[in-house]
Write a protein that holds these residues in place. Sequence first.
Motif, PDB file in Angstrom:
ATOM      1  N   LYS A 295       9.762  10.443   4.995  1.00 34.45           N
ATOM      2  CA  LYS A 295      10.749   9.392   5.265  1.00 34.45           C
ATOM      3  C   LYS A 295      10.937   9.221   6.772  1.00 34.45           C
ATOM      4  O   LYS A 295      11.101  10.205   7.503  1.00 34.45           O
TER       5      LYS A 295
ATOM      6  N   GLY B  86       0.802  -1.225   0.000  1.00 34.88           N
ATOM      7  CA  GLY B  86       0.000   0.000   0.000  1.00 34.88           C
ATOM      8  C   GLY B  86       0.831   1.270   0.000  1.00 34.88           C
ATOM      9  O   GLY B  86       0.294   2.375  -0.092  1.00 34.88           O
ATOM     10  N   GLY B  87       2.137   1.151   0.072  1.00 36.70           N
ATOM     11  CA  GLY B  87       2.994   2.332   0.179  1.00 36.70           C
ATOM     12  C   GLY B  87       3.391   2.887  -1.178  1.00 36.70           C
ATOM     13  O   GLY B  87       3.028   2.353  -2.228  1.00 36.70           O
ATOM     14  N   LYS B  88       4.155   3.955  -1.136  1.00 38.91           N
ATOM     15  CA  LYS B  88       4.589   4.622  -2.376  1.00 38.91           C
ATOM     16  C   LYS B  88       5.460   3.674  -3.206  1.00 38.91           C
ATOM     17  O   LYS B  88       5.257   3.530  -4.405  1.00 38.91           O
ATOM     18  N   MET B  89       6.428   3.022  -2.558  1.00 39.80           N
ATOM     19  CA  MET B  89       7.293   2.094  -3.290  1.00 39.80           C
ATOM     20  C   MET B  89       6.537   0.813  -3.629  1.00 39.80           C
ATOM     21  O   MET B  89       6.661   0.280  -4.731  1.00 39.80           O
TER      22      MET B  89
ATOM     23  N   SER C   6       8.502  -1.890   3.339  1.00 39.88           N
ATOM     24  CA  SER C   6       7.539  -1.584   4.402  1.00 39.88           C
ATOM     25  C   SER C   6       8.111  -0.489   5.303  1.00 39.88           C
ATOM     26  O   SER C   6       8.318   0.634   4.850  1.00 39.88           O
TER      27      SER C   6
ATOM     28  N   THR D 254      14.784   0.556   4.278  1.00 42.82           N
ATOM     29  CA  THR D 254      16.031   0.986   4.920  1.00 42.82           C
ATOM     30  C   THR D 254      15.840   1.050   6.440  1.00 42.82           C
ATOM     31  O   THR D 254      14.728   0.932   6.942  1.00 42.82           O
TER      32      THR D 254
ATOM     33  N   ASP E  14       0.071  -6.142   3.626  1.00 42.48           N
ATOM     34  CA  ASP E  14       0.079  -4.782   4.186  1.00 42.48           C
ATOM     35  C   ASP E  14      -1.086  -4.697   5.163  1.00 42.48           C
ATOM     36  O   ASP E  14      -2.162  -5.244   4.885  1.00 42.48           O
ATOM     37  N   PRO E  15      -0.909  -4.033   6.303  1.00 34.20           N
ATOM     38  CA  PRO E  15      -2.046  -3.890   7.227  1.00 34.20           C
ATOM     39  C   PRO E  15      -3.264  -3.233   6.568  1.00 34.20           C
ATOM     40  O   PRO E  15      -4.391  -3.438   7.014  1.00 34.20           O
TER      41      PRO E  15
ATOM     42  N   GLY F 244      14.167  -3.591   0.085  1.00 34.41           N
ATOM     43  CA  GLY F 244      14.568  -2.201  -0.161  1.00 34.41           C
ATOM     44  C   GLY F 244      14.341  -1.323   1.042  1.00 34.41           C
ATOM     45  O   GLY F 244      14.834  -0.191   1.082  1.00 34.41           O
TER      46      GLY F 244
ATOM     47  N   ALA G 192      19.193  -4.007  -0.910  1.00 34.61           N
ATOM     48  CA  ALA G 192      19.860  -2.841  -1.504  1.00 34.61           C
ATOM     49  C   ALA G 192      19.290  -1.576  -0.885  1.00 34.61           C
ATOM     50  O   ALA G 192      18.077  -1.381  -0.871  1.00 34.61           O
ATOM     51  N   ALA G 193      20.177  -0.751  -0.373  1.00 35.82           N
ATOM     52  CA  ALA G 193      19.734   0.523   0.207  1.00 35.82           C
ATOM     53  C   ALA G 193      19.209   1.449  -0.883  1.00 35.82           C
ATOM     54  O   ALA G 193      18.441   2.359  -0.613  1.00 35.82           O
ATOM     55  N   ASN G 194      19.641   1.205  -2.105  1.00 36.92           N
ATOM     56  CA  ASN G 194      19.170   2.031  -3.219  1.00 36.92           C
ATOM     57  C   ASN G 194      19.167   1.189  -4.488  1.00 36.92           C
ATOM     58  O   ASN G 194      20.188   0.634  -4.864  1.00 36.92           O
ATOM     59  N   PHE G 195      17.997   1.088  -5.118  1.00 31.00           N
ATOM     60  CA  PHE G 195      17.872   0.266  -6.320  1.00 31.00           C
ATOM     61  C   PHE G 195      18.058   1.085  -7.607  1.00 31.00           C
ATOM     62  O   PHE G 195      17.896   0.542  -8.690  1.00 31.00           O
TER      63      PHE G 195
HETATM   64  N1  LIG Z   1      16.052   0.701  -1.571  1.00 34.03           N
HETATM   65  C1  LIG Z   1      15.534   1.680  -2.308  1.00 34.03           C
HETATM   66  O1  LIG Z   1      15.910   1.892  -3.468  1.00 34.03           O
HETATM   67  C2  LIG Z   1      14.447   2.542  -1.710  1.00 34.03           C
HETATM   68  C3  LIG Z   1      13.847   3.560  -2.464  1.00 34.03           C
HETATM   69  C4  LIG Z   1      12.824   4.297  -1.888  1.00 34.03           C
HETATM   70  C5  LIG Z   1      12.402   4.004  -0.596  1.00 34.03           C
HETATM   71  N2  LIG Z   1      13.029   3.021   0.111  1.00 34.03           N
HETATM   72  C6  LIG Z   1      12.598   2.620   1.458  1.00 34.03           C
HETATM   73  O2  LIG Z   1      11.425   1.821   1.321  1.00 34.03           O
HETATM   74  C7  LIG Z   1      10.637   1.904   2.501  1.00 34.03           C
HETATM   75  C8  LIG Z   1       9.197   2.229   2.126  1.00 34.03           C
HETATM   76  O3  LIG Z   1       9.130   3.524   1.573  1.00 34.03           O
HETATM   77  P1  LIG Z   1       7.734   4.173   1.090  1.00 34.03           P
HETATM   78  O4  LIG Z   1       8.055   5.566   0.699  1.00 34.03           O
HETATM   79  O5  LIG Z   1       7.065   3.283   0.104  1.00 34.03           O
HETATM   80  O6  LIG Z   1       6.908   4.164   2.467  1.00 34.03           O
HETATM   81  P2  LIG Z   1       5.340   4.237   2.682  1.00 34.03           P
HETATM   82  O7  LIG Z   1       5.128   4.793   4.052  1.00 34.03           O
HETATM   83  O8  LIG Z   1       4.685   4.944   1.526  1.00 34.03           O
HETATM   84  O9  LIG Z   1       4.839   2.706   2.644  1.00 34.03           O
HETATM   85  C9  LIG Z   1       5.070   1.773   3.664  1.00 34.03           C
HETATM   86  C10 LIG Z   1       3.970   0.712   3.594  1.00 34.03           C
HETATM   87  O10 LIG Z   1       4.298  -0.338   4.500  1.00 34.03           O
HETATM   88  C11 LIG Z   1       3.107  -0.760   5.122  1.00 34.03           C
HETATM   89  N3  LIG Z   1       3.407  -1.479   6.358  1.00 34.03           N
HETATM   90  C12 LIG Z   1       3.615  -0.982   7.593  1.00 34.03           C
HETATM   91  N4  LIG Z   1       3.830  -2.002   8.467  1.00 34.03           N
HETATM   92  C13 LIG Z   1       3.754  -3.150   7.745  1.00 34.03           C
HETATM   93  C14 LIG Z   1       3.857  -4.532   8.084  1.00 34.03           C
HETATM   94  N5  LIG Z   1       4.106  -4.937   9.330  1.00 34.03           N
HETATM   95  N6  LIG Z   1       3.718  -5.444   7.094  1.00 34.03           N
HETATM   96  C15 LIG Z   1       3.480  -5.053   5.822  1.00 34.03           C
HETATM   97  N7  LIG Z   1       3.349  -3.762   5.453  1.00 34.03           N
HETATM   98  C16 LIG Z   1       3.491  -2.824   6.409  1.00 34.03           C
HETATM   99  C17 LIG Z   1       2.320   0.541   5.337  1.00 34.03           C
HETATM  100  O11 LIG Z   1       0.934   0.280   5.572  1.00 34.03           O
HETATM  101  C18 LIG Z   1       2.586   1.249   4.011  1.00 34.03           C
HETATM  102  O12 LIG Z   1       1.590   0.898   3.053  1.00 34.03           O
HETATM  103  C19 LIG Z   1      11.336   2.958   3.373  1.00 34.03           C
HETATM  104  O13 LIG Z   1      12.158   2.314   4.311  1.00 34.03           O
HETATM  105  C20 LIG Z   1      12.189   3.734   2.383  1.00 34.03           C
HETATM  106  O14 LIG Z   1      13.331   4.326   2.994  1.00 34.03           O
HETATM  107  C21 LIG Z   1      14.031   2.290  -0.417  1.00 34.03           C
END
Ligand SMILES: NC(=O)c1ccc[n+]([C@@H]2O[C@H](COP(=O)([O-])OP(=O)(O)OC[C@H]3O[C@@H](n4cnc5c(N)ncnc54)[C@H](O)[C@@H]3O)[C@@H](O)[C@H]2O)c1
Length: 260
Positions: free
Chosen positions: A148, A10-13, A67, A91, A34-35, A89, A114-117
């Motif tokens: 963040k 449900g999140g942005k990523m 997540s 972090t 996702d919750p 992904g 990966a900390a960054n994809f």
């Molecule tokens: N590695 C990369 O390239 C990269 C790029 C961008 C973001 N990120 C990281 O990805 C993560 C997510 O970023 P975002 O912007 O999508 O965040 P976000 O807040 O938009 O989404 C997080 C999602 O996780 C869900 N969630 C919370 N607890 C959960 C659980 N126990 N089980 C399953 N789902 C759960 C939330 O309901 C939400 O839908 C962050 O840690 C961010 O730093 C990594």
Amino acid sequence: MIKVGVIGAGGKMGSAVMAAVESAPDLELTALIDPIVDSLAPGRDLVRAESLSELNDGDADVLVDFSTPDAVNGHLLEGIERGFHMVVGTTGLRDDVLDNVRVAAGKGGNVVIAANFALGAVLLMGFAQHAAKYFDGVEIIELHHDKKLDAPSGTALATARHISQGRSEVDKGALHDATSKISLDGARGARTEDGITIHSVRLPGLVAHEEVIFGNPGETLTLRHDSYDRSSFMPGVLLAIRSVETRPGLTVGLEHLISD
Ligand SMILES: NC(=O)c1ccc[n+]([C@@H]2O[C@H](COP(=O)([O-])OP(=O)(O)OC[C@H]3O[C@@H](n4cnc5c(N)ncnc54)[C@H](O)[C@@H]3O)[C@@H](O)[C@H]2O)c1
């Protein structure tokens, strides 16, 4: 077909990963975890779970986790133990969890973290490691959107590790900071254990950006990467999904998949 489940769907990523998986002919989106899963992809015939423990073992081959820093530690250990291959992904992973994952990975599922994809960010880390051998001073500025949760970013920490590696290869020694009076806490940023300074900026409008500034007498070198859109991460995520099954154990960093 590789069956893919998305944790944090449900999140942005997570939503960007869902779309990317669905557009890949060799991948099948099978499960959302996702919750808030009830509100996602209405009318679609997909396995839905509010938590990883509700998922059945055959529901996916690979789980992709974007997540939260709190949730990901538990997901990793449970996922590996149950034989899912994990692409992570999220972090903010704790070091002790990473140590446990190193031991557990491969006995059940394999893991790619990966900390960054984004390809550009991975290249920046490599360039930074190289430049670090030639410059006396270096500081990192990472800039992200204001939602963040963790700071500094995982990318900045990974970049700092690459810089430390570069400096240690040529015995650069300790970084020098002449500041003797700090009139506002945090003015000089945070320091990694190797003494590399990281400054974190959080603002609406930003996505994910990083600048590394190197300094020598009379010159600076600035490396900068900008992710303007989450599509920048998707080729790397898809590469990791396709690779994780054939990479035993734990792989940390997209650079290992690109250089193979
Ligand atoms: N590695 C990369 O390239 C990269 C790029 C961008 C973001 N990120 C990281 O990805 C993560 C997510 O970023 P975002 O912007 O999508 O965040 P976000 O807040 O938009 O989404 C997080 C999602 O996780 C869900 N969630 C919370 N607890 C959960 C659980 N126990 N089980 C399953 N789902 C759960 C939330 O309901 C939400 O839908 C962050 O840690 C961010 O730093 C990594």
